[in-house]
Design a protein around this motif. Sequence first.
Motif, mmCIF file in Angstrom:
data_model
loop_
_atom_site.group_PDB
_atom_site.id
_atom_site.type_symbol
_atom_site.label_atom_id
_atom_site.label_comp_id
_atom_site.label_asym_id
_atom_site.label_seq_id
_atom_site.Cartn_x
_atom_site.Cartn_y
_atom_site.Cartn_z
ATOM 1 N N ALA A 152 1.577 -2.815 -3.078
ATOM 2 C CA ALA A 152 2.053 -1.539 -3.632
ATOM 3 C C ALA A 152 2.502 -0.587 -2.535
ATOM 4 C CB ALA A 152 0.956 -0.895 -4.475
ATOM 5 N N CYS A 153 1.808 -0.588 -1.399
ATOM 6 C CA CYS A 153 2.163 0.321 -0.302
ATOM 7 C C CYS A 153 3.513 -0.040 0.315
ATOM 8 C CB CYS A 153 1.080 0.323 0.769
ATOM 9 S SG CYS A 153 0.702 -1.290 1.475
ATOM 10 N N ILE A 154 3.903 -1.308 0.224
ATOM 11 C CA ILE A 154 5.203 -1.736 0.754
ATOM 12 C C ILE A 154 6.321 -1.012 0.013
ATOM 13 C CG2 ILE A 154 6.792 -3.683 1.024
ATOM 14 C CD1 ILE A 154 4.360 -5.518 1.257
ATOM 15 N N LEU A 155 6.217 -0.954 -1.302
ATOM 16 C CA LEU A 155 7.241 -0.320 -2.129
ATOM 17 C C LEU A 155 7.231 1.198 -2.003
ATOM 18 C CD1 LEU A 155 6.771 -2.495 -5.352
ATOM 19 C CD2 LEU A 155 8.414 -2.821 -3.494
ATOM 20 N N ARG A 156 6.110 1.761 -1.572
ATOM 21 C CA ARG A 156 5.976 3.216 -1.478
ATOM 22 C C ARG A 156 6.480 3.784 -0.160
ATOM 23 N NH1 ARG A 156 5.155 7.026 -4.785
ATOM 24 N NH2 ARG A 156 3.450 8.013 -3.640
ATOM 25 N N CYS A 157 6.687 2.963 0.841
ATOM 26 C CA CYS A 157 6.975 3.431 2.201
ATOM 27 C C CYS A 157 8.438 3.840 2.369
ATOM 28 C CB CYS A 157 6.632 2.336 3.205
ATOM 29 S SG CYS A 157 6.903 2.817 4.920
ATOM 30 N N PRO A 158 8.734 5.138 2.590
ATOM 31 C CA PRO A 158 10.115 5.599 2.725
ATOM 32 C C PRO A 158 10.904 4.938 3.858
ATOM 33 C CG PRO A 158 8.679 7.454 2.290
ATOM 34 C CD PRO A 158 7.793 6.277 2.564
ATOM 35 N N PRO A 159 10.326 4.766 5.074
ATOM 36 C CA PRO A 159 11.118 4.160 6.145
ATOM 37 C C PRO A 159 11.013 2.645 6.195
ATOM 38 C CG PRO A 159 9.072 4.956 7.059
ATOM 39 C CD PRO A 159 9.066 5.336 5.589
ATOM 40 N N LEU A 160 10.383 2.040 5.183
ATOM 41 C CA LEU A 160 10.234 0.582 5.112
ATOM 42 C C LEU A 160 9.483 0.047 6.326
ATOM 43 C CD1 LEU A 160 13.857 -0.328 3.873
ATOM 44 C CD2 LEU A 160 11.825 0.246 2.516
ATOM 45 N N ALA A 161 8.415 0.735 6.709
ATOM 46 C CA ALA A 161 7.636 0.347 7.884
ATOM 47 C C ALA A 161 6.590 -0.719 7.570
ATOM 48 C CB ALA A 161 6.947 1.574 8.473
ATOM 49 N N ILE A 162 6.345 -0.981 6.277
ATOM 50 C CA ILE A 162 5.282 -1.905 5.878
ATOM 51 C C ILE A 162 5.894 -3.162 5.259
ATOM 52 C CG2 ILE A 162 3.154 -2.169 4.552
ATOM 53 C CD1 ILE A 162 3.085 0.930 4.361
ATOM 54 N N THR A 163 5.398 -4.304 5.677
ATOM 55 C CA THR A 163 5.791 -5.586 5.101
ATOM 56 C C THR A 163 4.517 -6.362 4.788
ATOM 57 O OG1 THR A 163 5.842 -6.808 7.201
ATOM 58 C CG2 THR A 163 7.845 -5.593 6.577
ATOM 59 N N GLU A 164 4.662 -7.565 4.266
ATOM 60 C CA GLU A 164 3.500 -8.393 3.982
ATOM 61 C C GLU A 164 2.758 -8.766 5.259
ATOM 62 O OE1 GLU A 164 4.816 -11.689 1.712
ATOM 63 O OE2 GLU A 164 5.145 -10.522 -0.125
ATOM 64 N N ALA A 165 3.432 -8.632 6.405
ATOM 65 C CA ALA A 165 2.797 -8.941 7.693
ATOM 66 C C ALA A 165 2.018 -7.756 8.251
ATOM 67 C CB ALA A 165 3.853 -9.382 8.700
ATOM 68 N N GLY A 166 2.201 -6.575 7.653
ATOM 69 C CA GLY A 166 1.513 -5.389 8.149
ATOM 70 C C GLY A 166 2.448 -4.210 8.327
ATOM 71 N N LYS A 167 2.080 -3.310 9.227
ATOM 72 C CA LYS A 167 2.819 -2.057 9.409
ATOM 73 C C LYS A 167 3.389 -1.958 10.813
ATOM 74 C CE LYS A 167 1.969 2.960 9.391
ATOM 75 N NZ LYS A 167 0.916 3.985 9.176
ATOM 76 N N ASP A 168 4.645 -1.517 10.908
ATOM 77 C CA ASP A 168 5.276 -1.245 12.187
ATOM 78 C C ASP A 168 5.022 0.223 12.518
ATOM 79 O OD1 ASP A 168 7.102 -0.568 14.252
ATOM 80 O OD2 ASP A 168 8.378 -2.258 13.713
ATOM 81 N N ASN A 169 4.071 0.480 13.404
ATOM 82 C CA ASN A 169 3.682 1.851 13.713
ATOM 83 C C ASN A 169 4.815 2.662 14.324
ATOM 84 O OD1 ASN A 169 0.995 1.627 12.797
ATOM 85 N ND2 ASN A 169 0.360 0.684 14.707
ATOM 86 N N ALA A 170 5.698 2.012 15.063
ATOM 87 C CA ALA A 170 6.804 2.718 15.694
ATOM 88 C C ALA A 170 7.776 3.255 14.649
ATOM 89 C CB ALA A 170 7.527 1.792 16.672
ATOM 90 N N VAL A 171 8.061 2.458 13.636
ATOM 91 C CA VAL A 171 8.964 2.898 12.563
ATOM 92 C C VAL A 171 8.343 4.064 11.808
ATOM 93 C CG1 VAL A 171 10.046 2.218 10.384
ATOM 94 C CG2 VAL A 171 10.069 0.648 12.327
ATOM 95 N N CYS A 172 7.059 3.953 11.522
ATOM 96 C CA CYS A 172 6.334 5.028 10.826
ATOM 97 C C CYS A 172 6.351 6.310 11.658
ATOM 98 C CB CYS A 172 4.902 4.596 10.555
ATOM 99 S SG CYS A 172 3.851 5.857 9.789
ATOM 100 N N SER A 173 6.062 6.188 12.943
ATOM 101 C CA SER A 173 6.014 7.363 13.819
ATOM 102 C C SER A 173 7.367 8.044 13.937
ATOM 103 C CB SER A 173 5.512 6.944 15.200
ATOM 104 O OG SER A 173 5.427 8.049 16.070
ATOM 105 N N ASP A 174 8.418 7.257 14.044
ATOM 106 C CA ASP A 174 9.770 7.834 14.140
ATOM 107 C C ASP A 174 10.118 8.601 12.870
ATOM 108 O OD1 ASP A 174 10.058 6.772 16.654
ATOM 109 O OD2 ASP A 174 11.259 5.047 16.010
ATOM 110 N N TYR A 175 9.705 8.076 11.729
ATOM 111 C CA TYR A 175 9.958 8.766 10.467
ATOM 112 C C TYR A 175 9.209 10.091 10.412
ATOM 113 C CZ TYR A 175 9.845 9.837 5.478
ATOM 114 O OH TYR A 175 9.943 10.476 4.272
#
Length: 258
Positions: free
Chosen positions: A202-225
């Motif tokens: 569910a969190c994958i679909l909620r993420c505006p910058p698409l930082a989350i995948t089934e493999a986990g979260k890309d912290n750099a993408v999240c931080s930039d957003y």
Amino acid sequence: MNYNDVSELIQQFILTSPLNTVNELGELQIYEAPLVAVAAADDELFERLKAEEAVGPQHMLPSEWLPGAKAVIAYFLPFSERVRQANHKQGVAATEWLYGRIEGEQLSVVLRQHLLAALQAAGCQAMAPSLDQRFAVTQRRSNWSERHVAFVAGLGTFSLSRSMITQKGSAGRFGSVIVDLPLEPTPRPYHEIDEYCTKCGACILRCPPLAITEAGKDNAVCSDYLDRVLARFRPRYGCGKCQTGVPCEHQIPVRPRG
């Protein structure tokens, strides 16, 4: 001073502090009743946080922050239903969430200070790493991770989005204080680092910058957003979409029957 004293002190401060109300948003309550846990300062998991795949070698032990440390008090401040519900909408973070993120953390800072003063008045040595001049974040890695400390103390486990899932969900803020008081550790009712996460996606679909995948979260993408949100809403920023409108928002999610 024992665990019950500490827990009651934290509970009463949050539930009675005028800082827990945002008057300009119609007397918005930021936090509900907190969760409080205790870890032994010499718990072996603190040493394991120094591993590169955990937080990293820069993460300091409780005894490195406070010589003679005996316990670490960790707490979770769950956002109120109004803050959480406001952030269910898609897109940029709700105004209520932005206030909860910034004014809420300011309240958490004052809570740490209040707790330190009470402990010191009781004759204890105590300190809060996040308020110490040695606290640092380098390349998105800190030398004291409130979330990982919460895991050690038994407050919750990590999710696919790298949020922490507690008994009251993942939408909220964490904090901690180190003390030389020999408090009894609270139970850690799990074994795996992601035990409470069902990997529902569910969190994958909620993420505006698409930082989350089934493999986990890309912290750099999240931080930039978040940097872009800050540029737009300064001095406030935040997102929290992966913590709201998801099964783990305010509880440990129920696993589907297999």
